[in-house]
Enzyme design. Sequence first.
Site, PDB file in Angstrom:
ATOM      1  CE1 TYR A   1      -4.744   2.273   4.068  1.00 28.21           C
ATOM      2  CE2 TYR A   1      -5.342  -0.001   3.623  1.00 28.21           C
ATOM      3  CZ  TYR A   1      -4.472   1.056   3.465  1.00 28.21           C
ATOM      4  OH  TYR A   1      -3.348   0.900   2.709  1.00 28.21           O
ATOM      5  CB  SER A   2     -11.646   0.906   1.482  1.00 21.35           C
ATOM      6  OG  SER A   2     -12.156   0.223   0.349  1.00 21.35           O
TER       7      SER A   2
ATOM      8  CB  SER B   1      -0.963   0.006   1.189  1.00 20.65           C
ATOM      9  OG  SER B   1      -2.014  -0.904   0.959  1.00 20.65           O
TER      10      SER B   1
ATOM     11  CB  ALA C   1     -13.335 -14.295   2.986  1.00 19.86           C
ATOM     12  CD  GLN C   2     -12.612 -15.605  -3.193  1.00 15.39           C
ATOM     13  OE1 GLN C   2     -12.034 -16.222  -4.076  1.00 15.39           O
ATOM     14  NE2 GLN C   2     -13.245 -14.466  -3.408  1.00 15.39           N
TER      15      GLN C   2
ATOM     16  N   GLY D   1       2.829  -0.581   3.916  1.00 20.02           N
ATOM     17  CA  GLY D   1       2.210  -1.513   2.987  1.00 20.02           C
ATOM     18  C   GLY D   1       2.432  -2.953   3.391  1.00 20.02           C
ATOM     19  CB  THR D   2       0.594  -5.583   4.602  1.00 23.10           C
ATOM     20  OG1 THR D   2       1.008  -4.845   5.744  1.00 23.10           O
ATOM     21  CG2 THR D   2       0.651  -7.070   4.912  1.00 23.10           C
TER      22      THR D   2
END
Length: 421
Positions: A211-212, A115, A179-180, A363-364
């Site tokens: 945060y999006s 990010s 989530a997958q 950032g990740t």
Amino acid sequence: MRYLPNTSSRSPVPKRRSVRCAVVLAAASALAAVAAPAPAAGRPATAPTAAPAGCDQARGALTASLDTLVARHGTPGVAAEVTDPRCGRWSVARGVADLDSGRPMRAADRLRIGSVSKTFTATVVVQLAAEGRLRLDDPVERHLPGLIRGDGHDGRTITVRQLLQHTSGIADYVDAIGAQSVETWRYRHFEPRELVELGLKLPRPQGPWHYSTTNTVLAGLIVEKVTGRGVEAEVTRRIIRPLGLRDTYWPGDATRIRGAHSRSYFPADADTRPGPDGTPLADGTAWNMTFGGAGGALVSSPADVNRFFRALFGGELVPASLLAEMKRTVPADPERLWPGARYGLGLIASPLSCGGMWWGHGGTVPGGHRALGATGPGGRGVALALTRVPHSEQAEQDFRTAVDTALCATGPNTHQSKENM
């Protein structure tokens, strides 16, 4: 430095040239240590000189802070590059860049910066505002008609500023994808509009700030609509090339990182290498980062990240009036960032123990890389690279402590004022 606005189709050229995409999967570390005051690859070395008072103490304090991330939290490799008006440019690296080969970690290595990409994209949007090609308070509908409609969203009431500031009320598509099962999407291609659609289908977040990455992907689509070129091309011609960021590039669908780079790791259940703390680790270096798009796909290096933030805060990329707009902040949700953090236009501001705030972005990436670039009030900057995402609250706190130590440790910055840079 003085920003020269772009009045033609060419990229803006500075008058002088100086030099959270977040699915948190993570994993572990090695105690081999290398302190590296060497210059970044491709940059000329300077003759050694006696360090000003306090510089050696600052290096020692940061080294100890990075050792904590390796020894206590099982991070395979950590590295930092620091730039300082008095101490010059220097780096520290601990642990290994590759668990299989044992190759030492280096601050010159490339990594996925996640990010931190958001600040690059936001800077281009602000440049377009400086050129009069859009306004920060334009409704999104003006540039992307019909895209944000339904499910409680209306592009006529959401502004460009709100996208960059994460106050749009649009959810983060990363939550839907994360989530997958990882293997169902790790190597697949995502289109930006597909990512936006995923975000719009999620329930609206609570609170005024959320945060999006969906917001930044939308900002990238606005750049494309206004310029006729993709956001990747605009970031490259307006920022990467003019600043000579030789380690920074958009990977597209390529799953491998070009050039010398650290590998990244995340926890896995079985059939993987053990980390130094015994945690089974999977190699997460290969990844299709169209998943992150304009908000998280860039590859870079600590040296390039530092160069970018020096240029931004030094007035080389946007005019002073619009840099001030970027630094107008709102309180951030501590659950999505951390206590005390505030958010501007593609910028995080966070309080320092020595007074004032650091400005920058972290950032990740899902494979395990963690990056951060920050500049303190006294002009000292730091860029950090980790090969495993901090996996506990204490590890995250110690990561933030490393940032604070880099900017506040004994040396020139101990007299910093509380004024914003």
